[in-house]
Scaffold this motif. Structure first.
Motif, PDB file in Angstrom:
ATOM      1  N   LYS A 237       5.866  -4.323 -14.668  1.00  0.00           N
ATOM      2  CA  LYS A 237       4.682  -4.370 -13.808  1.00  0.00           C
ATOM      3  C   LYS A 237       5.128  -4.038 -12.396  1.00  0.00           C
ATOM      4  O   LYS A 237       6.077  -4.630 -11.881  1.00  0.00           O
ATOM      5  CB  LYS A 237       4.023  -5.739 -13.852  1.00  0.00           C
ATOM      6  CG  LYS A 237       2.656  -5.747 -13.167  1.00  0.00           C
ATOM      7  CD  LYS A 237       2.000  -7.108 -13.235  1.00  0.00           C
ATOM      8  CE  LYS A 237       1.383  -7.348 -14.591  1.00  0.00           C
ATOM      9  NZ  LYS A 237       0.578  -8.585 -14.616  1.00  0.00           N
ATOM     10  N   LEU A 238       4.441  -3.068 -11.786  1.00  0.00           N
ATOM     11  CA  LEU A 238       4.721  -2.662 -10.414  1.00  0.00           C
ATOM     12  C   LEU A 238       3.537  -3.115  -9.564  1.00  0.00           C
ATOM     13  O   LEU A 238       2.446  -2.585  -9.695  1.00  0.00           O
ATOM     14  CB  LEU A 238       4.895  -1.139 -10.332  1.00  0.00           C
ATOM     15  CG  LEU A 238       5.505  -0.558  -9.065  1.00  0.00           C
ATOM     16  CD1 LEU A 238       5.894   0.898  -9.286  1.00  0.00           C
ATOM     17  CD2 LEU A 238       4.670  -0.684  -7.846  1.00  0.00           C
ATOM     18  N   ASN A 239       3.770  -4.121  -8.734  1.00  0.00           N
ATOM     19  CA  ASN A 239       2.743  -4.591  -7.803  1.00  0.00           C
ATOM     20  C   ASN A 239       2.946  -3.880  -6.467  1.00  0.00           C
ATOM     21  O   ASN A 239       4.074  -3.666  -6.043  1.00  0.00           O
ATOM     22  CB  ASN A 239       2.838  -6.104  -7.591  1.00  0.00           C
ATOM     23  CG  ASN A 239       2.369  -6.857  -8.803  1.00  0.00           C
ATOM     24  OD1 ASN A 239       3.132  -7.033  -9.746  1.00  0.00           O
ATOM     25  ND2 ASN A 239       1.133  -7.293  -8.791  1.00  0.00           N
ATOM     26  N   PHE A 240       1.840  -3.527  -5.828  1.00  0.00           N
ATOM     27  CA  PHE A 240       1.912  -2.860  -4.532  1.00  0.00           C
ATOM     28  C   PHE A 240       0.852  -3.437  -3.607  1.00  0.00           C
ATOM     29  O   PHE A 240      -0.147  -4.000  -4.051  1.00  0.00           O
ATOM     30  CB  PHE A 240       1.758  -1.339  -4.671  1.00  0.00           C
ATOM     31  CG  PHE A 240       0.429  -0.882  -5.207  1.00  0.00           C
ATOM     32  CD1 PHE A 240      -0.583  -0.459  -4.353  1.00  0.00           C
ATOM     33  CD2 PHE A 240       0.191  -0.843  -6.571  1.00  0.00           C
ATOM     34  CE1 PHE A 240      -1.795  -0.017  -4.854  1.00  0.00           C
ATOM     35  CE2 PHE A 240      -1.026  -0.401  -7.080  1.00  0.00           C
ATOM     36  CZ  PHE A 240      -2.026   0.010  -6.220  1.00  0.00           C
ATOM     37  N   ASP A 241       1.108  -3.332  -2.316  1.00  0.00           N
ATOM     38  CA  ASP A 241       0.143  -3.814  -1.325  1.00  0.00           C
ATOM     39  C   ASP A 241       0.435  -3.157   0.013  1.00  0.00           C
ATOM     40  O   ASP A 241       1.512  -2.609   0.228  1.00  0.00           O
ATOM     41  CB  ASP A 241       0.207  -5.336  -1.197  1.00  0.00           C
ATOM     42  CG  ASP A 241      -1.085  -5.928  -0.636  1.00  0.00           C
ATOM     43  OD1 ASP A 241      -2.095  -5.193  -0.497  1.00  0.00           O
ATOM     44  OD2 ASP A 241      -1.089  -7.123  -0.328  1.00  0.00           O
ATOM     45  N   ALA A 242      -0.552  -3.241   0.895  1.00  0.00           N
ATOM     46  CA  ALA A 242      -0.428  -2.718   2.255  1.00  0.00           C
ATOM     47  C   ALA A 242      -0.791  -3.805   3.247  1.00  0.00           C
ATOM     48  O   ALA A 242      -1.532  -4.737   2.930  1.00  0.00           O
ATOM     49  CB  ALA A 242      -1.349  -1.511   2.442  1.00  0.00           C
ATOM     50  N   SER A 243      -0.268  -3.667   4.450  1.00  0.00           N
ATOM     51  CA  SER A 243      -0.598  -4.562   5.556  1.00  0.00           C
ATOM     52  C   SER A 243      -0.968  -3.671   6.741  1.00  0.00           C
ATOM     53  O   SER A 243      -0.164  -2.831   7.164  1.00  0.00           O
ATOM     54  CB  SER A 243       0.594  -5.447   5.899  1.00  0.00           C
ATOM     55  OG  SER A 243       0.302  -6.239   7.029  1.00  0.00           O
ATOM     56  N   TRP A 244      -2.182  -3.861   7.262  1.00  0.00           N
ATOM     57  CA  TRP A 244      -2.698  -3.005   8.331  1.00  0.00           C
ATOM     58  C   TRP A 244      -3.360  -3.873   9.389  1.00  0.00           C
ATOM     59  O   TRP A 244      -4.104  -4.787   9.060  1.00  0.00           O
ATOM     60  CB  TRP A 244      -3.714  -2.022   7.754  1.00  0.00           C
ATOM     61  CG  TRP A 244      -4.266  -1.039   8.720  1.00  0.00           C
ATOM     62  CD1 TRP A 244      -3.707   0.151   9.074  1.00  0.00           C
ATOM     63  CD2 TRP A 244      -5.496  -1.128   9.441  1.00  0.00           C
ATOM     64  NE1 TRP A 244      -4.515   0.799   9.976  1.00  0.00           N
ATOM     65  CE2 TRP A 244      -5.626   0.033  10.218  1.00  0.00           C
ATOM     66  CE3 TRP A 244      -6.512  -2.084   9.512  1.00  0.00           C
ATOM     67  CZ2 TRP A 244      -6.711   0.278  11.047  1.00  0.00           C
ATOM     68  CZ3 TRP A 244      -7.589  -1.848  10.337  1.00  0.00           C
ATOM     69  CH2 TRP A 244      -7.685  -0.682  11.094  1.00  0.00           C
ATOM     70  N   ILE A 245      -3.074  -3.592  10.668  1.00  0.00           N
ATOM     71  CA  ILE A 245      -3.706  -4.307  11.776  1.00  0.00           C
ATOM     72  C   ILE A 245      -4.706  -3.402  12.486  1.00  0.00           C
ATOM     73  O   ILE A 245      -5.863  -3.741  12.647  1.00  0.00           O
ATOM     74  CB  ILE A 245      -2.649  -4.831  12.780  1.00  0.00           C
ATOM     75  CG1 ILE A 245      -1.716  -5.836  12.112  1.00  0.00           C
ATOM     76  CG2 ILE A 245      -3.323  -5.441  14.007  1.00  0.00           C
ATOM     77  CD1 ILE A 245      -2.365  -7.121  11.658  1.00  0.00           C
ATOM     78  N   ASP A 246      -4.225  -2.245  12.946  1.00  0.00           N
ATOM     79  CA  ASP A 246      -5.094  -1.267  13.598  1.00  0.00           C
ATOM     80  C   ASP A 246      -4.419   0.098  13.566  1.00  0.00           C
ATOM     81  O   ASP A 246      -3.257   0.220  13.209  1.00  0.00           O
ATOM     82  CB  ASP A 246      -5.442  -1.686  15.037  1.00  0.00           C
ATOM     83  CG  ASP A 246      -4.232  -1.855  15.926  1.00  0.00           C
ATOM     84  OD1 ASP A 246      -3.318  -0.995  15.880  1.00  0.00           O
ATOM     85  OD2 ASP A 246      -4.183  -2.839  16.673  1.00  0.00           O
ATOM     86  N   ALA A 247      -5.172   1.131  13.954  1.00  0.00           N
ATOM     87  CA  ALA A 247      -4.670   2.502  13.873  1.00  0.00           C
ATOM     88  C   ALA A 247      -3.561   2.792  14.876  1.00  0.00           C
ATOM     89  O   ALA A 247      -2.854   3.787  14.743  1.00  0.00           O
ATOM     90  CB  ALA A 247      -5.826   3.482  14.059  1.00  0.00           C
TER      91      ALA A 247
END
Length: 165
Positions: free
Chosen positions: A31-41
């Motif tokens: 199982k490959l879990n992925f995620d992103a973390s974004w605050i602003d551009a």
């Protein structure tokens, strides 16, 4: 490429909790879990990827940063990073999971309100996945179940872990 972490040589990966509700893949699958973390551009977004076996043990992890104009774009870009990584590792018999329901629904061919530019990223990722040997599917799970990938993404963003050329 992002920075890779081998769980046998890095205890920090093993110290991160699997997450309430995370489920192991079936026997002899990954199982490959992925995620992103974004605050602003204006700031770099982070991504986190982790591969685990049917015992729940992490075998590989990767984190890095990129520029994204929205949280949704960051999630789509992390999907693309995850698929390219899976392909480069020649990963077989694997599932992928993320906590962005709109992205997963669109990738599964379900109705979803995705910004048009992000559709292209998702479609590119799906082409790569369908060329992988025994790609088993892409599933949505609650954010509480994606703690490790989320933590990797946040740390990459905070520490500005950049891709290596």
């Amino acid at each position: 490429m992002g920075q890779e972490i081998n769980s046998s040589s890095n205890s920090s990966i093993q110290a991160i909790h699997i997450g309430q509700g995370w489920t192991k893949p079936p026997p002899n699958q990954f199982k490959l879990n992925f995620d992103a973390s974004w605050i602003d551009a204006l700031n770099s977004a982070g991504y986190g990827l982790i591969v685990r076996v049917d015992t729940g043990t992490a075998t590989q992890a990767r984190a890095g940063t990129f520029q994204a104009s929205s949280a949704e774009e960051a999630e789509a870009m992390s999907l693309l990073e995850a698929t390219k990584w899976a392909q480069s590792m020649n990963l077989k018999d694997f599932w992928m999971e993320d906590d962005c329901q709109r992205l997963i629904h669109y990738a599964q061919g379900k109705a979803s309100n995705i910004f048009w530019r992000n559709k292209t990223l998702i479609e590119e990722a799906m082409k790569i996945l369908h060329s992988c040997h025994h790609f088993l599917g892409l599933t949505y799970m609650n954010r509480r179940c994606n703690v490790v990938a989320d933590t990797l993404a946040k740390e990459a963003r905070k520490r500005h872990i950049h891709k290596q050329q």
